[in-house]
Write an enzyme that holds these catalytic residues in place. Structure first.
Site: not given
Length: 549
Positions: A203, A219, A221, A226, A384, A442
């Site tokens: 995502r 960012e 993911n 989720s 990151k 995260e």
């Protein structure tokens, strides 16, 4: 979630909350009404009002929407939603709560102890925005076009073990969690472990910067991305509400993009299961011991069973260590069942590894032939620090060949810097409000903002150790602020908000064959504009959908 722009304050007087807005006009996002080509802007001046008090005060009888047609002129755009008549507002909230309960838009109630372990116990509706948030169609299309490029980028970065190890080498010295992940990755490199079937459910999160009008990535993911299940449902909720109330609100449900994030994610998991080619094997969902967001996960499990007759099992890391074994051919058995796909909804935070037991489970899974979502290399590719490394000049060219694709990605990069850049650190100390400090974490609630940025940087300079390698600096994004109606625990309140758009992407590859590389729905998260942190599960934001403008 990303950075925020403070634009309103919350004052409490006695038992009634009033929301006070600044005297100066607020720049708001605008939406296109169903029957208007022009969008008019409005100005908000300081005023206060009382929020809906409790669900029992909502009307039990539904009146005809036509009674409110005289209001149409007063709130023809989404910018007018704070002016909706209270009686109409109560009706919409009531219908939204009924709809959410009937359609599974629910999470576990944190006040009920067993709500994170026993399904059906302590249910509460998911925190939501009552109506969809505005988003420019051009930027929506841009975000969708980026999905396949980022999917391919993650895959190629994951194959470059040397790049991952070297880029994170300083971080390893400063961050124990990243160090342990790198240790597992290093063992896989030593074993020459090949992931022939590679699966990613990613995502990519974006904010629209108000000043530059640029869509900037917050960012990317690559683990436990989720809310695919619940995002699909909240989009349907908003569509149904606009089907019912759209005419009086001046809004058109057709402007909400179709969102099948849950179904599409499940379909990709099923394809990975098929590629593994063991009809008796299961898909294992790795979960936290207490998971109030379990229904978002169960949505995928039900789809897999109904559409593909694929069995799913739910296991914590501790259970995997206790029940798991690795056969000589690499097959992972958990509780005697062969595992085809391991779908991580845990394992992304140090909290998920309270003992060596959990680390042993992660290593066991990684050594197996099961398809991992994500593998350890995909996990590291989403850190990151790697995001910051990819933003450096000429680094994208190491992984991507198409110049147009590289330009598209660079266009969405916010400013990203390592703390060994002394010039940037100096600027961040002088103007901390223009930066965000991010650790390798995260799940929301981890970032450093405002004067805390300055204090942390000054402390790190004085100490002069390697701890600075645990962080990156990111340009702070200041998105548009617009009026929203939040609904949480059955109570609605009006406030001003900012939003973050997450685009789900799916990537499945078997050796040289790319089977899936596509967008699979979206997540819109909205929070009060005065809040720095985001994240629905972390309690900062609510689920939302988008209304294209």
């Amino acid at each position: 979630m990303g950075s925020a722009h403070s634009s309103c304050s919350l004052l409490t007087t006695s038992s009634t909350q009033h929301f006070c807005f600044p005297q100066s006009p607020i720049c708001v996002s605008k939406l296109r009404p169903a029957n208007q080509n022009q969008i008019r802007s409005i100005k908000f001046t300081s005023h206060s009002f009382r929020c809906c008090s409790s669900p029992q005060n909502l009307p039990l009888r539904c009146n005809q929407v036509g009674e409110f047609e005289t209001q149409v002129k007063s709130f023809k755009t989404m910018a007018d939603i704070h002016g909706i008549d209270q009686e109409l507002l109560n009706k919409i909230v009531y219908d939204a709560l009924v709809w959410s309960s009937l359609h599974g838009l629910v999470v576990g109630d944190k006040s009920v102890k067993r709500s994170g372990t026993i399904p059906g116990v302590g249910l509460v509706h998911s925190p939501i925005a009552l109506l969809p948030g505005s988003f420019p169609e051009t930027h929506w299309k841009q975000a969708c076009e980026l999905v396949s490029i980022f999917n391919e980028l993650v895959d190629r970065v994951s194959l470059d073990g040397k790049f991952l190890q070297e880029s994170l080498s300083r971080t390893k010295k400063a961050d124990d969690f990243t160090s342990r992940l790198l240790d597992i990755h290093s063992k896989m490199l030593q074993m020459d472990k090949k992931e022939e079937i590679r699966l990613g459910l990613h995502r990519s999160d974006y904010m629209l910067d108000e000043k530059t009008k640029l869509l900037l990535q917050v960012e990317l993911n690559t683990i436990s991305s989720s809310f695919a299940g619940l995002s699909q449902i909240v989009s349907k909720l908003h569509s149904d509400l606009l089907d019912q109330y759209g005419e009086v609100l001046g809004l058109d449900s057709r402007m909400i993009p179709e969102n099948n994030s849950g179904n599409q994610s499940a379909e990709v998991l099923a394809k990975a299961w098929t590629e593994y080619n063991n009809p008796s094997a299961v898909i294992m969902i790795v979960v936290q011991a207490e998971e109030r967001n379990m229904y978002d996960q169960h949505w995928l499990s039900v789809h897999l069973r109904k559409r593909h007759n694929v069995k799913t099992i739910r296991k914590t890391m501790a259970e995997i260590d206790r029940e798991g074994e690795l056969q000589s051919d690499g097959t992972l058995l958990v509780d005697g069942q062969a595992v085809a796909v391991v779908y991580f909804r845990a394992g992304y935070t140090p909290i998920d590894y309270p003992s060596e037991t959990e680390w042993a489970a992660r290593l066991l899974v990684e050594q197996s032939s099961a398809v991992k979502c994500p593998s350890i290399s995909y996990h590291l590719a989403g850190t990151k620090k790697i995001q910051q490394e990819l933003a450096k000049p000429n680094v994208l060219e190491r992984f991507l060949d198409n110049k147009e694709d590289i330009a598209k990605i660079r266009r969405c990069f916010a400013g990203l810097w390592s703390l060994d850049d002394k010039d940037i650190v100096r600027k961040a100390i002088e103007a901390p409000d223009l930066f965000v400090m991010k650790p390798q974490r995260e799940g929301g609630g981890n970032n450093i903002y405002g004067d805390d940025v300055r204090k942390t940087l000054v402390r790190l300079q004085k100490e002069g150790n390697v701890e600075d390698a645990a962080y990156i600096l990111m340009q702070r994004i200041f998105p548009s602020v617009y009026p929203t109606i939040f609904v949480r625990d059955g109570i609605c309140h009006k406030d001003h908000a900012i939003s973050e758009l997450g685009i789900f992407g799916a990537y499945l590859r078997n050796k040289d064959k790319v089977i899936v590389n596509d967008q699979c729905g979206y997540l819109m998260r909205t929070k009060v504009s005065s809040s720095n942190e985001g994240g629905v599960a972390a309690g900062f934001a609510v689920l939302d959908s988008i209304y294209l403008t």
